[in-house]
Scaffold this active site. Sequence first.
Site, PDB file in Angstrom:
ATOM      1  N   ASP A   1      -5.912  -1.111 -20.707  1.00 35.99           N
ATOM      2  CA  ASP A   1      -7.026  -0.776 -19.454  1.00 35.99           C
ATOM      3  C   ASP A   1      -6.465   0.663 -18.566  1.00 35.99           C
ATOM      4  OD1 ASP A   1      -9.286  -0.663 -18.089  1.00 35.99           O
ATOM      5  OD2 ASP A   1      -8.618  -1.855 -16.494  1.00 35.99           O
TER       6      ASP A   1
ATOM      7  N   PHE B   1       0.968  -1.094  -0.113  1.00 42.52           N
ATOM      8  CA  PHE B   1      -0.111  -0.048   0.007  1.00 42.52           C
ATOM      9  C   PHE B   1       0.897   1.207  -0.063  1.00 42.52           C
ATOM     10  CE2 PHE B   1      -3.776  -2.267   0.322  1.00 42.52           C
ATOM     11  CZ  PHE B   1      -4.928  -1.496   0.329  1.00 42.52           C
TER      12      PHE B   1
END
Length: 392
Positions: free
Chosen positions: A261, A194
């Site tokens: 994407d 993270f």
Amino acid sequence: AAPLPLRPEASWLQFHLGISRDGLYPRSSPTVTRLLQDMQDFTTISADYSQDEKALLGACDCSQIVKPSGVHLKLVLRFQDFGKAMFKPMRQKREEETPEDFFYFVDFQRHNAEIAAFHLDRILDFRRVPPTVGRLINVTKEILEVTKNEILQSVFFVSPASNVCFFAKCPYMCKTEYAVCGNPHLLEGSLSAFLPSLNLAPRLSIPNPWIRSYSFDGKEEWEVNPHYCDTVREIYPYSNGNRLLNIIDMAIFDFLIGNMDRHHYEMFTKFGDDGFLLHLDNARGFGRHSHDETSILAPLSQCCTIKRSTLLRLQLLAEPEYRLSDVMRESLLQDRLAPVLTEPHLLALDRRLQLVLNAVRQCIDTHGEAKVVANDTVQPEALAPDRVKLST
């Protein structure tokens, strides 16, 4: 239980403190090496849905963080020293290719693509993908038995083959048919570290100027207008500074991994308009080794500009003694889930690298090297002491 102390030397914290305007981590960072080791070894103490799934369930207001997808399962795992990582389970075997009739926006998310993207990003010296590692997770002990989320607990079941499985809880396409299963408990997955919380290190999410149409028959302007870049160059912040060059770096990276994407990109607000772009969510890469989607290179071919540092690195990786596929193969052997990529995917990197260099050569032949190659290799002396660090 007594509260655990926060250790200043924890690899997660040191990783966050090492983020600078140059990238997510310094070159040859011992902290990243230790962080990858910790993500492989540390005990999982809790598991929960990611913000995507929580947004779909109405459990939080995550509109400023993510755009909910609802199809692909991912979980947030926390570890014994306050670190946390995004877990993406194995959905597709390495030797399987994305079916050619699949649209990019319904493609699988591949855990090995996340791992390989981190290694490639580091080899290219971008350092814009968070540290990512492969791990075998015991879904019973490390997810079911440690989660406090009752909804997550409710989606676990035992398959007819006696394997422990679970699936995402969301409004559509999240049924037992789309479950992931251990064997009987162990499941491969990727763990991505993270970034610092948005309170400590705010980030902007910005639409990609070369965003694709997410419909079956629509097209965006860049797909039909070869002079589209002329329009982009007139718009702030692409009219000056490094933003456009960073978009082209990102396009080259996405072309090499085959990722169509990239609808948004994120930046730390701390570093201003010329800060680096984060290369997040790369799980739709490495889907088809037999196809090179040259439209991903539109920013490069339409704008005809590239950083000198990027070009020099690409040229080096095209040399026989530093061949990109060989460097990637050696780098990926460090991961416990090796082999991370099949040989055809590794060889596709060499082929695509040549296509990138051919596109640069065509631009130079048309416009001249002085206009195409932007010199970013000489930094102003004021920046030499380097490092504007994130607040902590």
